[in-house]
Motif scaffolding. Structure first.
Motif, PDB file in Angstrom:
ATOM      1  N   LYS A   9       6.261   1.746  12.519  1.00 22.69           N
ATOM      2  CA  LYS A   9       6.956   1.422  11.263  1.00 22.69           C
ATOM      3  C   LYS A   9       6.341   2.217  10.116  1.00 22.69           C
ATOM      4  CE  LYS A   9       3.883  -0.432   8.581  1.00 22.69           C
ATOM      5  NZ  LYS A   9       2.624  -0.406   9.066  1.00 22.69           N
ATOM      6  N   ILE A  11       5.941   1.686   5.854  1.00 15.84           N
ATOM      7  CA  ILE A  11       6.233   0.888   4.658  1.00 15.84           C
ATOM      8  C   ILE A  11       6.694   1.869   3.586  1.00 15.84           C
ATOM      9  CG2 ILE A  11       5.277  -0.615   2.879  1.00 15.84           C
ATOM     10  CD1 ILE A  11       3.414  -1.785   4.984  1.00 15.84           C
ATOM     11  N   GLU A  15       3.331  -2.108  -0.161  1.00 15.46           N
ATOM     12  CA  GLU A  15       2.124  -2.546   0.569  1.00 15.46           C
ATOM     13  C   GLU A  15       1.080  -3.097  -0.403  1.00 15.46           C
ATOM     14  OE1 GLU A  15       3.253   0.681  -0.198  1.00 15.46           O
ATOM     15  OE2 GLU A  15       2.694   1.557   1.738  1.00 15.46           O
ATOM     16  N   HIS A  16       0.244  -3.914   0.102  1.00 17.76           N
ATOM     17  CA  HIS A  16      -0.806  -4.639  -0.636  1.00 17.76           C
ATOM     18  C   HIS A  16      -0.235  -5.722  -1.554  1.00 17.76           C
ATOM     19  CE1 HIS A  16      -4.304  -2.732   0.977  1.00 17.76           C
ATOM     20  NE2 HIS A  16      -3.727  -1.553   0.837  1.00 17.76           N
ATOM     21  N   VAL A  18       2.477  -7.021  -1.304  1.00 19.81           N
ATOM     22  CA  VAL A  18       3.205  -7.931  -0.410  1.00 19.81           C
ATOM     23  C   VAL A  18       2.310  -9.072   0.077  1.00 19.81           C
ATOM     24  CG1 VAL A  18       2.778  -6.636   1.747  1.00 19.81           C
ATOM     25  CG2 VAL A  18       4.870  -7.959   1.515  1.00 19.81           C
ATOM     26  N   GLY A  99      -1.737   3.041   9.510  1.00 20.15           N
ATOM     27  CA  GLY A  99      -0.625   2.556   8.687  1.00 20.15           C
ATOM     28  C   GLY A  99       0.737   2.704   9.326  1.00 20.15           C
ATOM     29  N   HIS A 139      -5.797  -7.927  11.550  1.00 16.70           N
ATOM     30  CA  HIS A 139      -5.741  -7.646  10.104  1.00 16.70           C
ATOM     31  C   HIS A 139      -6.369  -8.715   9.235  1.00 16.70           C
ATOM     32  CE1 HIS A 139      -3.621  -4.067  10.680  1.00 16.70           C
ATOM     33  NE2 HIS A 139      -2.390  -4.494  10.672  1.00 16.70           N
ATOM     34  N   PRO A 142      -2.757 -10.926   7.413  1.00 12.51           N
ATOM     35  CA  PRO A 142      -1.585 -10.040   7.298  1.00 12.51           C
ATOM     36  C   PRO A 142      -0.415 -10.731   6.611  1.00 12.51           C
ATOM     37  CG  PRO A 142      -1.721 -10.918   9.524  1.00 12.51           C
ATOM     38  CD  PRO A 142      -2.949 -11.406   8.789  1.00 12.51           C
ATOM     39  N   SER A 143       0.386  -9.931   5.909  1.00 17.60           N
ATOM     40  CA  SER A 143       1.584 -10.496   5.284  1.00 17.60           C
ATOM     41  C   SER A 143       2.640 -10.817   6.339  1.00 17.60           C
ATOM     42  CB  SER A 143       2.165  -9.503   4.279  1.00 17.60           C
ATOM     43  OG  SER A 143       2.569  -8.325   4.955  1.00 17.60           O
ATOM     44  N   ASP A 146       4.494  -5.986   9.348  1.00 19.78           N
ATOM     45  CA  ASP A 146       4.510  -5.077  10.507  1.00 19.78           C
ATOM     46  C   ASP A 146       5.252  -5.702  11.689  1.00 19.78           C
ATOM     47  OD1 ASP A 146       2.911  -3.547   8.899  1.00 19.78           O
ATOM     48  OD2 ASP A 146       1.418  -3.109  10.442  1.00 19.78           O
ATOM     49  N   THR A 186      -6.967  -1.468   8.253  1.00 21.84           N
ATOM     50  CA  THR A 186      -6.287  -2.162   7.157  1.00 21.84           C
ATOM     51  C   THR A 186      -7.074  -3.374   6.679  1.00 21.84           C
ATOM     52  OG1 THR A 186      -4.191  -1.403   8.013  1.00 21.84           O
ATOM     53  CG2 THR A 186      -4.101  -3.284   6.546  1.00 21.84           C
ATOM     54  N   GLY A 270       1.141   2.167   3.976  1.00 20.55           N
ATOM     55  CA  GLY A 270       0.284   1.299   4.791  1.00 20.55           C
ATOM     56  C   GLY A 270      -0.959   0.901   4.009  1.00 20.55           C
ATOM     57  N   GLY A 271      -2.016   0.635   4.732  1.00 18.18           N
ATOM     58  CA  GLY A 271      -3.234   0.118   4.113  1.00 18.18           C
ATOM     59  C   GLY A 271      -3.915   1.084   3.162  1.00 18.18           C
TER      60      GLY A 271
HETATM   61  O1  PMV Z   1      -0.745  -2.129   8.848  1.00 18.36           O
HETATM   62  P1  PMV Z   1      -0.691  -1.260   7.653  1.00 18.36           P
HETATM   63  O2  PMV Z   1      -1.891  -0.387   7.456  1.00 18.36           O
HETATM   64  O3  PMV Z   1       0.615  -0.556   7.524  1.00 18.36           O
HETATM   65  O4  PMV Z   1      -0.776  -2.195   6.354  1.00 18.36           O
HETATM   66  C1  PMV Z   1       0.060  -3.277   6.187  1.00 18.36           C
HETATM   67  C2  PMV Z   1       0.396  -3.428   4.773  1.00 18.36           C
HETATM   68  C3  PMV Z   1      -0.550  -4.215   3.891  1.00 18.36           C
HETATM   69  O5  PMV Z   1       0.258  -4.672   2.819  1.00 18.36           O
HETATM   70  C4  PMV Z   1      -1.653  -3.320   3.346  1.00 18.36           C
HETATM   71  C5  PMV Z   1      -1.188  -5.400   4.590  1.00 18.36           C
HETATM   72  C6  PMV Z   1      -0.210  -6.499   4.964  1.00 18.36           C
HETATM   73  O6  PMV Z   1      -0.601  -7.361   5.749  1.00 18.36           O
HETATM   74  O7  PMV Z   1       0.910  -6.533   4.459  1.00 18.36           O
END
Ligand code: PMV
Length: 309
Positions: A9, A11, A15-16, A18, A99, A139, A142-143, A146, A186, A270-271
């Protein structure tokens, strides 16, 4: 032997922020994939094999923090699948800690393959919920974006704690995705942002809110509810992520190189602190931007298209 796959995926925005209740937009990244295979074997234990990571271990010997083992156990429980006599092999072309959702993609492929093996169907929300449990191990907090975008395999407008909200994209978009080659877990970056936001809420909360406003404006453009250009919103989002201190010199270099070469907008994805960045391009700019990214330190450049399908 049964096999299933899952895409990575990217983003696009949000990100963040979220993690703090703001919306984000993510899309499947089909250029790279995770694959899982499940085969029956007479001998009793369940083996997990991850040849890309040079790992092979028994499920009953996995550490409590092993996300793959947790996904196997949770999926087997949901499917009422007895856990013996299985060899589960996972492979992935997605770089880890970059990410692109590698952890969620591997777990999603694994859950889908176990469902196939059990001759059952799991709806995307069920797959997403199982993978979310493993994401917590990977993570921390995590939100859920992903597992949601990867399990649903379509563009999502995501708000933490809610299901994926529909994002009907009315025109095609082409993105280049460039890898800094720098792994950046992340969970570390998310923990740093949390510590900083706790120390300085008056600085961080307005940044989160402005990122959220940028995401909402982007959704309106992508769904045709408003007229305007998506690119500047991406670049604005990158500037806000820099203020959150989650960018890096390598990411900033690639963003500047992309925009200077004619990208409509660019940002980390991403992160952050490493991993990948994305650049929105059109037919006129795609080759110049690709060359600029390759000439500015990108270890790999991928292309992904979506929308209008
Ligand atoms: O998994 P990543 O690196 O794409 O990061 C996810 C996005 C963040 O907002 C940084 C963390 C999250 O849990 O939403």
């Amino acid at each position: 032997m049964l096999m299933a796959t899952a895409s990575g995926k990217i983003i696009l925005l949000g990100e963040h922020a979220v993690v703090y209740g703001q919306p984000a937009i993510a899309v499947p990244f089909r250029a790279l994939q995770a694959t899982a295979m499940v085969a029956a074997r007479d001998s009793a234990p369940v083996w997990i094999e991850a040849p890309d990571l040079e790992r092979r271990y028994r499920l009953d010997a996995a550490s409590p923090g092993d996300p793959l083992a947790l996904a196997v156990r949770n999926a087997a429980q949901r499917l009422r699948l007895p856990l013996h006599g299985l060899v589960i092999t996972v492979r992935s072309t997605l770089p880890v800690a970059s990410g692109l959702g590698s952890g969620a993609a591997v777990c999603t492929a694994l859950v889908r393959a176990l469902a196939e093996f059990a001759g059952q169907t799991l709806v995307p929300d069920e797959v997403s919920a199982i993978v979310y449990e493993s994401e917590k191990l990977l993570h921390g907090t995590p939100s859920g974006i992903d597992n949601t975008v990867i399990a649903h395999d379509r563009p999502v407008f995501f708000i933490k704690g809610q299901g994926p909200l529909p994002l009907a994209v009315v025109r095609p978009y082409t993105f280049l995705v460039a890898d800094t080659g720098v792994p950046s877990p992340t969970r570390h970056v998310v923990a740093d942002v949390r510590a900083a936001a706790t120390r300085q809420p008056e600085r961080y909360q307005p940044l989160f809110a402005e990122i959220g406003a940028t995401v909402r404006a982007a959704r309106a453009l992508m769904t045709g509810e408003a007229e305007g250009e998506l690119g500047p919103l991406l670049t604005r989002n990158h500037a806000l992520l820099r203020e959150l201190e989650v960018s890096s010199e390598a990411l900033d270099t690639l963003v500047v190189a992309a925009v200077s070469a004619g990208a409509l907008g660019a940002k980390l994805s991403g992160g952050g602190r490493g991993g990948n960045m994305i650049a929105l391009v059109d037919d006129d700019s795609v080759e110049a931007v690709r060359a600029a990214l390759q000439g500015s330190g990108a270890k790999a450049v991928y292309q992904t298209d979506f929308g209008d399908d």
